[in-house]
Design an enzyme around this catalytic site. Structure first.
Site, PDB file in Angstrom:
ATOM      1  N   THR A   1       0.851  -1.202   0.000  1.00  0.00           N
ATOM      2  CA  THR A   1       0.000   0.000   0.000  1.00  0.00           C
ATOM      3  C   THR A   1       0.878   1.239   0.000  1.00  0.00           C
ATOM      4  O   THR A   1       1.751   1.399   0.850  1.00  0.00           O
ATOM      5  CB  THR A   1      -0.937  -0.022   1.223  1.00  0.00           C
ATOM      6  OG1 THR A   1      -1.805  -1.155   1.085  1.00  0.00           O
ATOM      7  CG2 THR A   1      -1.771   1.242   1.303  1.00  0.00           C
TER       8      THR A   1
ATOM      9  N   SER B   1      -6.818   3.503  -6.451  1.00  0.00           N
ATOM     10  CA  SER B   1      -7.489   3.583  -5.143  1.00  0.00           C
ATOM     11  C   SER B   1      -7.107   4.872  -4.440  1.00  0.00           C
ATOM     12  O   SER B   1      -5.972   5.349  -4.564  1.00  0.00           O
ATOM     13  CB  SER B   1      -7.032   2.385  -4.284  1.00  0.00           C
ATOM     14  OG  SER B   1      -7.430   2.526  -2.936  1.00  0.00           O
TER      15      SER B   1
ATOM     16  N   HIS C   1      -7.860   4.796  -1.127  1.00  0.00           N
ATOM     17  CA  HIS C   1      -8.000   4.235   0.227  1.00  0.00           C
ATOM     18  C   HIS C   1      -9.431   4.426   0.747  1.00  0.00           C
ATOM     19  O   HIS C   1      -9.660   4.633   1.938  1.00  0.00           O
ATOM     20  CB  HIS C   1      -6.990   4.915   1.166  1.00  0.00           C
ATOM     21  CG  HIS C   1      -6.409   4.010   2.210  1.00  0.00           C
ATOM     22  ND1 HIS C   1      -5.173   3.451   2.117  1.00  0.00           N
ATOM     23  CD2 HIS C   1      -6.900   3.575   3.405  1.00  0.00           C
ATOM     24  CE1 HIS C   1      -4.915   2.726   3.193  1.00  0.00           C
ATOM     25  NE2 HIS C   1      -5.952   2.773   3.989  1.00  0.00           N
TER      26      HIS C   1
ATOM     27  N   ARG D   1     -10.095   7.794   2.599  1.00  0.00           N
ATOM     28  CA  ARG D   1      -9.628   7.917   3.989  1.00  0.00           C
ATOM     29  C   ARG D   1      -8.291   8.631   4.104  1.00  0.00           C
ATOM     30  O   ARG D   1      -7.805   8.848   5.189  1.00  0.00           O
ATOM     31  CB  ARG D   1      -9.492   6.513   4.608  1.00  0.00           C
ATOM     32  CG  ARG D   1     -10.777   5.749   4.603  1.00  0.00           C
ATOM     33  CD  ARG D   1     -10.552   4.254   4.810  1.00  0.00           C
ATOM     34  NE  ARG D   1     -10.168   3.901   6.157  1.00  0.00           N
ATOM     35  CZ  ARG D   1     -10.997   3.827   7.188  1.00  0.00           C
ATOM     36  NH1 ARG D   1     -12.279   4.110   7.005  1.00  0.00           N
ATOM     37  NH2 ARG D   1     -10.573   3.475   8.374  1.00  0.00           N
TER      38      ARG D   1
ATOM     39  N   ASP E   1     -10.463   0.044  -6.612  1.00  0.00           N
ATOM     40  CA  ASP E   1     -11.369   0.037  -5.460  1.00  0.00           C
ATOM     41  C   ASP E   1     -11.736   1.456  -5.087  1.00  0.00           C
ATOM     42  O   ASP E   1     -11.298   2.411  -5.717  1.00  0.00           O
ATOM     43  CB  ASP E   1     -10.793  -0.752  -4.269  1.00  0.00           C
ATOM     44  CG  ASP E   1      -9.736  -0.016  -3.460  1.00  0.00           C
ATOM     45  OD1 ASP E   1      -9.612   1.220  -3.571  1.00  0.00           O
ATOM     46  OD2 ASP E   1      -9.014  -0.698  -2.700  1.00  0.00           O
TER      47      ASP E   1
ATOM     48  N   ARG F   1     -15.577  -1.666   2.447  1.00  0.00           N
ATOM     49  CA  ARG F   1     -16.729  -1.558   3.355  1.00  0.00           C
ATOM     50  C   ARG F   1     -17.840  -2.538   3.009  1.00  0.00           C
ATOM     51  O   ARG F   1     -18.518  -3.033   3.913  1.00  0.00           O
ATOM     52  CB  ARG F   1     -17.260  -0.117   3.337  1.00  0.00           C
ATOM     53  CG  ARG F   1     -16.220   0.878   3.883  1.00  0.00           C
ATOM     54  CD  ARG F   1     -16.730   2.297   3.797  1.00  0.00           C
ATOM     55  NE  ARG F   1     -15.758   3.257   4.261  1.00  0.00           N
ATOM     56  CZ  ARG F   1     -14.837   3.849   3.497  1.00  0.00           C
ATOM     57  NH1 ARG F   1     -14.741   3.549   2.200  1.00  0.00           N
ATOM     58  NH2 ARG F   1     -14.009   4.734   4.013  1.00  0.00           N
TER      59      ARG F   1
HETATM   60  C1  LIG Z   1     -12.105   0.387   7.968  1.00  0.00           C
HETATM   61  C2  LIG Z   1     -11.082   0.375   6.874  1.00  0.00           C
HETATM   62  C3  LIG Z   1      -9.782  -0.020   7.163  1.00  0.00           C
HETATM   63  C4  LIG Z   1      -8.834  -0.079   6.142  1.00  0.00           C
HETATM   64  N1  LIG Z   1      -7.581  -0.543   6.410  1.00  0.00           N
HETATM   65  C5  LIG Z   1      -6.689  -0.696   5.407  1.00  0.00           C
HETATM   66  C6  LIG Z   1      -5.434  -1.314   5.630  1.00  0.00           C
HETATM   67  O1  LIG Z   1      -5.127  -1.738   6.746  1.00  0.00           O
HETATM   68  N2  LIG Z   1      -4.591  -1.414   4.577  1.00  0.00           N
HETATM   69  C7  LIG Z   1      -4.902  -0.962   3.324  1.00  0.00           C
HETATM   70  O2  LIG Z   1      -4.103  -1.075   2.397  1.00  0.00           O
HETATM   71  N3  LIG Z   1      -6.106  -0.401   3.080  1.00  0.00           N
HETATM   72  C8  LIG Z   1      -6.999  -0.274   4.070  1.00  0.00           C
HETATM   73  N4  LIG Z   1      -8.232   0.259   3.821  1.00  0.00           N
HETATM   74  C9  LIG Z   1      -8.579   0.635   2.450  1.00  0.00           C
HETATM   75  C10 LIG Z   1      -9.184  -0.553   1.707  1.00  0.00           C
HETATM   76  O3  LIG Z   1      -8.226  -1.533   1.430  1.00  0.00           O
HETATM   77  C11 LIG Z   1      -9.823  -0.117   0.380  1.00  0.00           C
HETATM   78  O4  LIG Z   1      -8.878   0.601  -0.366  1.00  0.00           O
HETATM   79  C12 LIG Z   1     -11.079   0.721   0.571  1.00  0.00           C
HETATM   80  O5  LIG Z   1     -11.851   0.231   1.629  1.00  0.00           O
HETATM   81  C13 LIG Z   1     -11.907   0.723  -0.693  1.00  0.00           C
HETATM   82  O6  LIG Z   1     -13.024   1.532  -0.543  1.00  0.00           O
HETATM   83  P1  LIG Z   1     -14.493   0.988  -0.163  1.00  0.00           P
HETATM   84  O7  LIG Z   1     -14.461   0.738   1.309  1.00  0.00           O
HETATM   85  O8  LIG Z   1     -15.355   2.134  -0.530  1.00  0.00           O
HETATM   86  O9  LIG Z   1     -14.724  -0.280  -0.938  1.00  0.00           O
HETATM   87  C14 LIG Z   1      -9.189   0.319   4.832  1.00  0.00           C
HETATM   88  C15 LIG Z   1     -10.498   0.715   4.562  1.00  0.00           C
HETATM   89  C16 LIG Z   1     -11.438   0.737   5.558  1.00  0.00           C
HETATM   90  C17 LIG Z   1     -12.850   1.138   5.226  1.00  0.00           C
END
Ligand SMILES: Cc1cc2nc3c(=O)[nH]c(=O)nc-3n(C[C@H](O)[C@H](O)[C@H](O)COP(=O)(O)O)c2cc1C
Length: 388
Positions: free
Chosen positions: A156, A274, A276, A279, A307, A331
């Site tokens: 990541t 992506s 994230h 976030r 994503d 999610r």
């Molecule tokens: C609660 C939460 C925790 C996440 N933790 C990580 C993580 O530890 N490592 C990472 O690469 N991405 C993390 N992500 C990002 C997800 O891998 C992904 O990119 C993202 O959830 C995609 O969006 P969506 O939730 O709208 O499908 C996290 C996302 C969420 C919602």
């Protein structure tokens, strides 16, 4: 139990069952949450081309992601603290993914450890790496993932430092939750979660606690992570990590065509377009709006996944039709897990599969491989309205 027909149904049950702190952790973006909102609403800007009188018999959503067979091109994204959404959440999600025939990705910041998940499942999973300043620890993590038989390393790239999420700060997010009057009051309304959590294999970060000197419990962990994520990660270091791993590599968190070109040049097996899930950099473009430019830049050089914002099989179809070979959901599976454990993740996958299959049929296609721009009606300024 109400009849669950879509991902929003799972989200409603999830909100009732899981402590507020962990619901908020998942259901938030950084700062104003503009990018978080755009991720989903930008999918709605794309319309589908309805076709008729096409033979729809014998359809298939089966495909491949990085050369691995998948029942549909949808992987479970790495999600930190999944084991706080439901007891042994990583194991449950990995089992559901394996039974369905899609990849599961274990986060560095998981509750169940790499070894826990490997022992509880027969199917190789993907491991997501956050790079730490402590290179010895990073190297040990990579070795542990190799020893566990992980079939890909997902590195990541968009979280060298943490995007501020207001709710997590206000809630004092921790794993396990700290017992304040506010959290105790909330936990009392989430008795099912609490009872299940009593028998969980772990309630703290399984890949870290006990594997790093000086970290024997959670109390010093938040300080450790804030200090330990490597802010100096650059392409040179990424190349070294890829060499250290020596297997299939997916570079996750790419949102810019120039970065995509760098990732392709390094020889990544796939990239994940992506942000994230909204976030990290609030104000960044949605993933789906950036996909066309990234496909133009590297679509013929590297496999592209996407994503951020996917909540339905229709969203998956739109990403595939714009050129992605695969997608990840975050999610959407967490809602299912928090709502109903392993059965909820399975339900989320079933819902998305049904939506993908039906939409594909009504667009006049029998196979996900045949999806393309010809299936979509896209606004003329899609992806191009904001110019650099
Ligand atoms: C609660 C939460 C925790 C996440 N933790 C990580 C993580 O530890 N490592 C990472 O690469 N991405 C993390 N992500 C990002 C997800 O891998 C992904 O990119 C993202 O959830 C995609 O969006 P969506 O939730 O709208 O499908 C996290 C996302 C969420 C919602």
């Amino acid at each position: 139990m109400p009849v669950i027909t879509n991902i929003q149904d799972l989200k409603r049950i999830y909100e009732r069952r899981v402590p507020r702190m962990f619901f908020d952790y998942a259901e938030s973006g950084s700062w104003t949450e503009q990018t978080f909102r755009d991720n989903s609403s930008d999918f709605d800007l794309i319309r589908l081309r309805q076709r008729v009188a096409v033979d729809m018999a014998g359809r298939s959503t089966a495909s491949q992601m990085i050369g691995q067979d998948v029942a549909m091109p949808v992987a479970l994204a790495p999600v930190g603290l999944t084991g706080m959404q439901h007891a042994d959440g990583e194991i449950k999600a990995a089992r559901a993914a394996a039974a369905f025939g899609v990849p599961f990705t274990l986060s560095t910041m998981s509750i169940n450890s790499i070894e826990d998940v490997a022992a509880a499942t027969d199917t190789p999973f993907w491991f997501q790496l956050y790079t730490m300043k402590d290179m010895d620890y990073t190297a040990r993590l990579i070795q542990r993932a190799k020893d566990a038989g992980c079939s890909a390393l997902v590195i990541t790239l968009d979280l060298q430092i943490l995007g501020q999420r207001h709710k997590d700060l206000k809630n004092g997010l921790s794993a396990p939750p700290k017992l304040t009057p506010k959290t105790i009051a909330n936990l009392m309304t989430k008795w099912r979660w609490g009872i299940e959590m009593l028998s969980a294999t772990r309630r703290e970060f399984g890949n870290i606690v006990g594997h790093v000197d000086g970290i024997s419990d959670n109390s010093s962990l938040s300080a450790w992570t804030a200090e330990q994520f490597d802010p100096s990660l650059d392409w040179g270091k990424i190349e070294k990590l890829m060499e250290m791993w020596g297997g299939k590599v997916i570079l996750k968190g790419i949102l810019d065509a120039d970065d995509a070109k760098m990732a392709a040049k390094l020889g990544a097996d796939a990239i994940v377009v992506s942000n994230h899930g909204g976030r990290q950099l609030d104000g960044a473009m949605s993933s789906i709006q950036m996909l066309p430019a990234i496909m133009d830049a590297v679509g013929d050089q590297v496999e592209v996944h996407l994503d951020s914002g996917i909540r339905s099989g229709q969203d998956v179809l739109k990403a595939l039709a714009l050129g992605a070979k695969g997608t990840m959901i975050g999610r959407a599976f967490v809602y299912g897990l928090g709502a109903m454990g392993q059965a909820g993740v399975t339900r989320a996958l079933e819902v998305i599969h049904k939506e993908l299959d039906t939409t594909m049929a009504l667009c006049g296609e029998k196979n996900v491989a045949n999806l393309g721009r010809h299936n979509l009606l896209v606004p003329q300024d899609f992806g191009g309205r904001w110019q650099a």
